[in-house]
Design a protein around this motif. Structure first.
Motif, PDB file in Angstrom:
ATOM      1  N   ASP A   6     126.996  78.639   2.265  1.00 29.40           N
ATOM      2  CA  ASP A   6     127.822  77.450   2.490  1.00 29.40           C
ATOM      3  C   ASP A   6     127.006  76.179   2.232  1.00 29.40           C
ATOM      4  O   ASP A   6     126.175  75.798   3.058  1.00 29.40           O
ATOM      5  CB  ASP A   6     128.354  77.447   3.932  1.00 29.40           C
ATOM      6  N   PRO A   7     127.237  75.505   1.088  1.00 22.54           N
ATOM      7  CA  PRO A   7     126.446  74.310   0.767  1.00 22.54           C
ATOM      8  C   PRO A   7     126.748  73.111   1.666  1.00 22.54           C
ATOM      9  O   PRO A   7     126.041  72.111   1.611  1.00 22.54           O
ATOM     10  CB  PRO A   7     126.838  74.016  -0.685  1.00 22.54           C
ATOM     11  N   THR A   8     127.784  73.238   2.507  1.00 26.69           N
ATOM     12  CA  THR A   8     128.111  72.138   3.428  1.00 26.69           C
ATOM     13  C   THR A   8     127.651  72.437   4.853  1.00 26.69           C
ATOM     14  O   THR A   8     127.925  71.675   5.769  1.00 26.69           O
ATOM     15  CB  THR A   8     129.633  71.871   3.443  1.00 26.69           C
ATOM     16  N   SER A   9     126.918  73.529   5.019  1.00 22.72           N
ATOM     17  CA  SER A   9     126.508  73.956   6.357  1.00 22.72           C
ATOM     18  C   SER A   9     125.344  73.111   6.894  1.00 22.72           C
ATOM     19  O   SER A   9     124.408  72.799   6.159  1.00 22.72           O
ATOM     20  CB  SER A   9     126.070  75.423   6.314  1.00 22.72           C
ATOM     21  N   PRO A  10     125.374  72.758   8.194  1.00 23.54           N
ATOM     22  CA  PRO A  10     124.243  72.053   8.808  1.00 23.54           C
ATOM     23  C   PRO A  10     123.180  73.008   9.355  1.00 23.54           C
ATOM     24  O   PRO A  10     122.298  72.590  10.100  1.00 23.54           O
ATOM     25  CB  PRO A  10     124.909  71.278   9.949  1.00 23.54           C
ATOM     26  N   GLU A  11     123.253  74.288   8.977  1.00 20.57           N
ATOM     27  CA  GLU A  11     122.353  75.288   9.558  1.00 20.57           C
ATOM     28  C   GLU A  11     120.882  74.931   9.351  1.00 20.57           C
ATOM     29  O   GLU A  11     120.070  75.011  10.275  1.00 20.57           O
ATOM     30  CB  GLU A  11     122.629  76.668   8.959  1.00 20.57           C
ATOM     31  N   LEU A  12     120.507  74.523   8.127  1.00 21.61           N
ATOM     32  CA  LEU A  12     119.102  74.222   7.864  1.00 21.61           C
ATOM     33  C   LEU A  12     118.639  73.033   8.698  1.00 21.61           C
ATOM     34  O   LEU A  12     117.514  73.030   9.211  1.00 21.61           O
ATOM     35  CB  LEU A  12     118.884  73.959   6.373  1.00 21.61           C
ATOM     36  N   ALA A  13     119.501  72.039   8.861  1.00 19.50           N
ATOM     37  CA  ALA A  13     119.152  70.886   9.703  1.00 19.50           C
ATOM     38  C   ALA A  13     118.841  71.345  11.123  1.00 19.50           C
ATOM     39  O   ALA A  13     117.896  70.856  11.758  1.00 19.50           O
ATOM     40  CB  ALA A  13     120.285  69.865   9.704  1.00 19.50           C
ATOM     41  N   SER A  14     119.622  72.304  11.616  1.00 21.54           N
ATOM     42  CA  SER A  14     119.422  72.769  12.994  1.00 21.54           C
ATOM     43  C   SER A  14     118.120  73.552  13.149  1.00 21.54           C
ATOM     44  O   SER A  14     117.605  73.690  14.260  1.00 21.54           O
ATOM     45  CB  SER A  14     120.605  73.641  13.433  1.00 21.54           C
ATOM     46  N   ARG A  15     117.576  74.060  12.058  1.00 18.42           N
ATOM     47  CA  ARG A  15     116.331  74.841  12.111  1.00 18.42           C
ATOM     48  C   ARG A  15     115.091  73.979  11.818  1.00 18.42           C
ATOM     49  O   ARG A  15     113.979  74.487  11.805  1.00 18.42           O
ATOM     50  CB  ARG A  15     116.368  75.957  11.065  1.00 18.42           C
ATOM     51  N   THR A  16     115.311  72.704  11.535  1.00 19.88           N
ATOM     52  CA  THR A  16     114.243  71.834  11.035  1.00 19.88           C
ATOM     53  C   THR A  16     113.676  70.929  12.121  1.00 19.88           C
ATOM     54  O   THR A  16     114.400  70.431  12.984  1.00 19.88           O
ATOM     55  CB  THR A  16     114.798  70.973   9.870  1.00 19.88           C
ATOM     56  N   GLY A  17     112.368  70.728  12.054  1.00 19.62           N
ATOM     57  CA  GLY A  17     111.702  69.717  12.869  1.00 19.62           C
ATOM     58  C   GLY A  17     111.002  68.733  11.951  1.00 19.62           C
ATOM     59  O   GLY A  17     110.810  69.013  10.761  1.00 19.62           O
ATOM     60  N   ILE A  18     110.622  67.575  12.477  1.00 16.89           N
ATOM     61  CA  ILE A  18     109.876  66.609  11.660  1.00 16.89           C
ATOM     62  C   ILE A  18     108.707  66.042  12.452  1.00 16.89           C
ATOM     63  O   ILE A  18     108.725  65.998  13.680  1.00 16.89           O
ATOM     64  CB  ILE A  18     110.768  65.457  11.145  1.00 16.89           C
ATOM     65  N   VAL A  19     107.680  65.616  11.701  1.00 20.09           N
ATOM     66  CA  VAL A  19     106.511  64.945  12.271  1.00 20.09           C
ATOM     67  C   VAL A  19     106.282  63.680  11.455  1.00 20.09           C
ATOM     68  O   VAL A  19     106.283  63.735  10.218  1.00 20.09           O
ATOM     69  CB  VAL A  19     105.268  65.859  12.193  1.00 20.09           C
ATOM     70  N   THR A  20     106.113  62.551  12.140  1.00 19.65           N
ATOM     71  CA  THR A  20     105.827  61.303  11.423  1.00 19.65           C
ATOM     72  C   THR A  20     104.361  60.908  11.569  1.00 19.65           C
ATOM     73  O   THR A  20     103.718  60.531  10.602  1.00 19.65           O
ATOM     74  CB  THR A  20     106.719  60.150  11.921  1.00 19.65           C
ATOM     75  N   ASN A  21     103.817  60.990  12.787  1.00 17.02           N
ATOM     76  CA  ASN A  21     102.406  60.634  13.010  1.00 17.02           C
ATOM     77  C   ASN A  21     101.558  61.892  12.885  1.00 17.02           C
ATOM     78  O   ASN A  21     101.757  62.871  13.593  1.00 17.02           O
ATOM     79  CB  ASN A  21     102.218  60.005  14.391  1.00 17.02           C
ATOM     80  N   PHE A  22     100.582  61.851  11.984  1.00 12.28           N
ATOM     81  CA  PHE A  22      99.865  63.031  11.544  1.00 12.28           C
ATOM     82  C   PHE A  22      98.377  62.714  11.561  1.00 12.28           C
ATOM     83  O   PHE A  22      97.985  61.601  11.192  1.00 12.28           O
ATOM     84  CB  PHE A  22     100.375  63.335  10.127  1.00 12.28           C
ATOM     85  N   SER A  23      97.520  63.643  12.023  1.00  8.93           N
ATOM     86  CA  SER A  23      96.102  63.313  12.209  1.00  8.93           C
ATOM     87  C   SER A  23      95.177  64.311  11.524  1.00  8.93           C
ATOM     88  O   SER A  23      95.504  65.485  11.362  1.00  8.93           O
ATOM     89  CB  SER A  23      95.760  63.273  13.701  1.00  8.93           C
ATOM     90  N   GLY A  24      93.997  63.789  11.152  1.00 11.81           N
ATOM     91  CA  GLY A  24      92.930  64.626  10.631  1.00 11.81           C
ATOM     92  C   GLY A  24      91.794  64.699  11.633  1.00 11.81           C
ATOM     93  O   GLY A  24      91.804  63.983  12.647  1.00 11.81           O
ATOM     94  N   PRO A  25      90.776  65.535  11.392  1.00 12.71           N
ATOM     95  CA  PRO A  25      89.703  65.747  12.372  1.00 12.71           C
ATOM     96  C   PRO A  25      88.888  64.493  12.676  1.00 12.71           C
ATOM     97  O   PRO A  25      88.339  64.365  13.772  1.00 12.71           O
ATOM     98  CB  PRO A  25      88.825  66.829  11.718  1.00 12.71           C
ATOM     99  N   SER A  26      88.791  63.550  11.723  1.00 10.87           N
ATOM    100  CA  SER A  26      87.999  62.334  11.956  1.00 10.87           C
ATOM    101  C   SER A  26      88.839  61.166  12.463  1.00 10.87           C
ATOM    102  O   SER A  26      88.334  60.057  12.616  1.00 10.87           O
ATOM    103  CB  SER A  26      87.282  61.917  10.663  1.00 10.87           C
ATOM    104  N   ASN A  27      90.122  61.418  12.703  1.00  4.48           N
ATOM    105  CA  ASN A  27      91.014  60.346  13.157  1.00  4.48           C
ATOM    106  C   ASN A  27      92.071  60.930  14.098  1.00  4.48           C
ATOM    107  O   ASN A  27      93.234  61.070  13.728  1.00  4.48           O
ATOM    108  CB  ASN A  27      91.686  59.677  11.947  1.00  4.48           C
TER     109      ASN A  27
END
Length: 448
Positions: free
Chosen positions: A280-301
């Protein structure tokens, strides 16, 4: 508040007064939101403002690629509009050139409440103790990930290099599931944008207050090793935004880096880019399985960073200052919901709320419909924690060169694609990390 920048006498003063009286009835507003639907919404806002104040607003569409040259020409002719909706790249150069009335912008921000604006959006436009322009909206690049798979595997969200690498170890199982789809096509701006995000995450920048600053070898090596890890967990070939979205949408990628313009597509609201994870190309299923991250860090920061794109309302030095200030206050105040509704998926609120109602605009934004062929509010598609993460990224949004007053130089470095080329050589095994750092420093040092 009206600032007089020249002293006039006699007839000249009388003519200026009459001209000012006429101009007070109408102000001119340049906008790069020139698509017909978006223009119509801005015309509606102008009509609402005129009804409220008696001041008409002439909404003038300007193609974004022409904005710089048009503003420079209008400034030279003494014919700037009153307010310009503009990107981050113009804030400091226009302030320095005298195009922007930074005092007026700062007064608007103070009146609305400095603490109600996202700190990152204000910091990016900081200019000589003032703020060059008034932040309007923005978006942050995101790590988009399969939250369901992370939860099943007992993985932490991909908020750091280490967490991403831990997820690759458990989830990478090609061709059914690629751990990541890294940007590797060197002549695509997408790779430049993704790399800047990954470098920022580890606190690495090629510019300082005086211009070029050599990349720190230890920190840059950490960046290179991380990027090689996500590239090795990606499909072969020259990859950019198209493959990353397609593979995530088909259920064959655990993580990608993308802009928020993917949020409505994930939920099956755009026929030209449907999720194919099910029938179903109109399904919100993938949205319901998805998370997001905006602030992202490396070992020196460990504090990390978010890559942000902010838009501003610039009040010009040719403006009818009082009327222009009132229009901007309206657009990010009483009319802010209408401003954000122009394209909610790419217009995160830079004001979460007011002093009295701290979450007023964030909550309102979550109710605004997004999508193209079908529409639904983001708040119906994604849970509150995800909405908080989306908006919260603007608090810490960064870009190379902004804080140092070297955004123009940083932009030239990015556009040269030198970093893209050398990183690709490194991940392809053609050079080692010390040679890659030396090659980037050599190429970047020649850019003026």
């Amino acid at each position: 508040m009206t600032k007089h920048k020249t002293l006039l006498t006699g007839t000249a003063m009388a003519l200026a007064f009459l001209a000012g009286a006429v101009q007070a009835d109408t102000i001119r507003f340049w906008t790069t939101e020139e698509q017909p639907e978006r223009l119509a919404k801005q015309e509606e806002m102008a009509a609402a403002f005129e009804k409220m104040t008696g001041t008409a607003v002439e909404v003038i569409p300007v193609t974004e690629s022409d904005l710089g040259t048009r503003a420079t020409a209008a400034f030279a002719a003494g014919d700037l509009p009153d307010v310009i909706y503009h990107t981050l790249q113009y804030a400091l150069p226009w302030a320095e050139a005298g195009i922007l009335d930074t005092e007026a912008a700062t007064e608007v921000i103070d009146a609305l409440g400095t603490d109600t604006f996202a700190p990152g959006a204000l910091a990016m436009a900081a200019y000589e103790g003032e703020t060059a322009s008034v932040p309007v909206d923005g978006w942050t690049q995101m790590i988009v990930y399969r939250k369901d798979l992370f939860d099943e595997a007992g993985l932490e969200p991909p908020t750091s290099y280490a967490n991403v690498e831990a997820a690759l170890a458990k989830l990478h199982n090609p061709p059914e599931m690629y751990g990541f789809v890294a940007a590797t096509k060197v002549d695509e701006n997408f790779m430049s944008q993704v790399l800047e995000h990954v470098f920022l995450a580890n606190g690495v920048s090629p510019v300082g207050p005086d211009g070029f600053q050599p990349l720190d070898e230890k920190k840059t090596t950490e960046v290179l090793e991380f990027y090689k890890a996500i590239a090795e967990a990606s499909p072969p070939g020259d990859l950019y935004w198209d493959q990353s979205r397609s593979l995530y949408f088909s259920g064959n990628a655990a993580m990608i880096i993308w802009s928020p313009f993917i949020l409505d597509e994930l939920a099956g609201l755009r026929d030209s880019a449907p999720p194919t994870i099910n029938d179903d190309p109109t399904s919100p299923e993938l949205a319901s399985r998805t998370g997001i991250v905006t602030n992202f860090s490396g070992p020196s920061n460990p504090d990390g960073a978010a890559w942000g794109d902010i838009r501003y309302f610039g009040i010009t030095t040719d403006a009818d200052t009082d009327a222009a200030m009132e229009f901007v206050k309206f657009s990010v105040g009483d009319g802010y919901g209408d401003t954000l509704s122009i394209a909610p998926e790419g217009k995160f609120p830079v004001r979460a709320g007011t002093a009295e109602e701290p979450n007023k605009f964030k909550d309102l934004w979550a109710t605004l419909p997004v999508g193209v062929d079908r529409k639904k509010p983001l708040g119906e598609l994604y849970d509150k924690a995800m909405i908080d993460e989306i908006v919260g990224g603007l608090d810490v949004a960064q870009r190379w060169g902004v804080e140092e007053g070297q955004l123009a130089l940083a932009s030239k470095m990015i556009n040269s694609q030198a970093i893209n080329r050398v990183v690709r050589q490194y991940i392809d095994g053609e050079i080692d990390a010390p040679a890659a750092v030396a090659a980037m420093n050599d190429e970047l040092s020649k850019i003026e």
